[in-house]
Scaffold this motif. Structure first.
Motif, PDB file in Angstrom:
ATOM      1  N   ASP A  46       0.817  -1.208   0.039  1.00 45.31           N
ATOM      2  CA  ASP A  46      -0.004   0.084  -0.011  1.00 45.31           C
ATOM      3  C   ASP A  46       0.914   1.529   0.180  1.00 45.31           C
ATOM      4  O   ASP A  46       2.126   1.036  -0.071  1.00 45.31           O
ATOM      5  CB  ASP A  46      -0.900   0.203   1.180  1.00 45.31           C
ATOM      6  CG  ASP A  46      -0.378   0.071   2.591  1.00 45.31           C
ATOM      7  OD1 ASP A  46       0.836   0.513   2.629  1.00 45.31           O
ATOM      8  OD2 ASP A  46      -1.088  -0.117   3.602  1.00 45.31           O
ATOM      9  N   ARG A  47       0.275   2.225   0.019  1.00 45.11           N
ATOM     10  CA  ARG A  47       1.059   3.579   0.132  1.00 45.11           C
ATOM     11  C   ARG A  47       2.048   3.811   1.139  1.00 45.11           C
ATOM     12  O   ARG A  47       3.080   4.560   1.231  1.00 45.11           O
ATOM     13  CB  ARG A  47      -0.098   4.949   0.160  1.00 45.11           C
ATOM     14  CG  ARG A  47      -0.792   5.177  -1.065  1.00 45.11           C
ATOM     15  CD  ARG A  47      -1.717   6.222  -0.964  1.00 45.11           C
ATOM     16  NE  ARG A  47      -2.562   6.362  -2.179  1.00 45.11           N
ATOM     17  CZ  ARG A  47      -2.825   7.494  -2.483  1.00 45.11           C
ATOM     18  NH1 ARG A  47      -2.381   8.573  -1.930  1.00 45.11           N
ATOM     19  NH2 ARG A  47      -3.596   7.627  -3.561  1.00 45.11           N
ATOM     20  N   GLU A  48       1.881   3.330   2.392  1.00 44.70           N
ATOM     21  CA  GLU A  48       2.759   3.130   3.379  1.00 44.70           C
ATOM     22  C   GLU A  48       3.763   2.215   3.657  1.00 44.70           C
ATOM     23  O   GLU A  48       4.612   2.101   4.248  1.00 44.70           O
ATOM     24  CB  GLU A  48       1.994   3.199   4.822  1.00 44.70           C
ATOM     25  CG  GLU A  48       0.899   4.463   4.991  1.00 44.70           C
ATOM     26  CD  GLU A  48       0.194   3.949   5.972  1.00 44.70           C
ATOM     27  OE1 GLU A  48       0.120   2.874   6.782  1.00 44.70           O
ATOM     28  OE2 GLU A  48      -0.934   4.945   6.311  1.00 44.70           O
ATOM     29  N   GLY A  49       3.695   1.254   2.336  1.00 45.91           N
ATOM     30  CA  GLY A  49       4.727   0.381   2.310  1.00 45.91           C
ATOM     31  C   GLY A  49       4.354  -1.094   2.990  1.00 45.91           C
ATOM     32  O   GLY A  49       5.284  -1.809   3.038  1.00 45.91           O
ATOM     33  N   LYS A  50       3.217  -1.223   3.342  1.00 51.77           N
ATOM     34  CA  LYS A  50       3.076  -2.326   4.058  1.00 51.77           C
ATOM     35  C   LYS A  50       2.010  -3.292   3.168  1.00 51.77           C
ATOM     36  O   LYS A  50       1.469  -2.970   2.236  1.00 51.77           O
ATOM     37  CB  LYS A  50       1.801  -2.074   5.125  1.00 51.77           C
ATOM     38  CG  LYS A  50       2.457  -1.090   6.279  1.00 51.77           C
ATOM     39  CD  LYS A  50       1.460  -0.796   7.123  1.00 51.77           C
ATOM     40  CE  LYS A  50       1.980   0.138   8.394  1.00 51.77           C
ATOM     41  NZ  LYS A  50       1.073   0.625   9.144  1.00 51.77           N
TER      42      LYS A  50
END
Length: 59
Positions: A46-50
């Motif tokens: 996702d956008r947060e790198g998760k």
């Protein structure tokens, strides 16, 4: 018979193929892409790198 750990949830293309696979044990989504003799597999983020997680249900 034991059920397969990974399930293909999306497929696009014939010569150049893009697929999304879900690990039924963890719910982590993976992107698989192949073009000719080369290919790769990576977790979808996702956008947060998760990692993107899909709820896993017994079918």
């Amino acid at each position: 018979m034991k059920e397969a750990r990974f399930k293909k949830t999306y497929s696009q293309g014939t010569m150049t193929v893009t697929e999304i696979w879900v690990d039924r044990n963890t719910g982590v989504n993976y992107l698989y892409h192949v073009n000719g003799y080369s290919g790769g597999l990576t977790p979808l983020l996702d956008r947060e790198g998760k990692p993107i997680i899909t709820a896993v249900y017994d079918e």
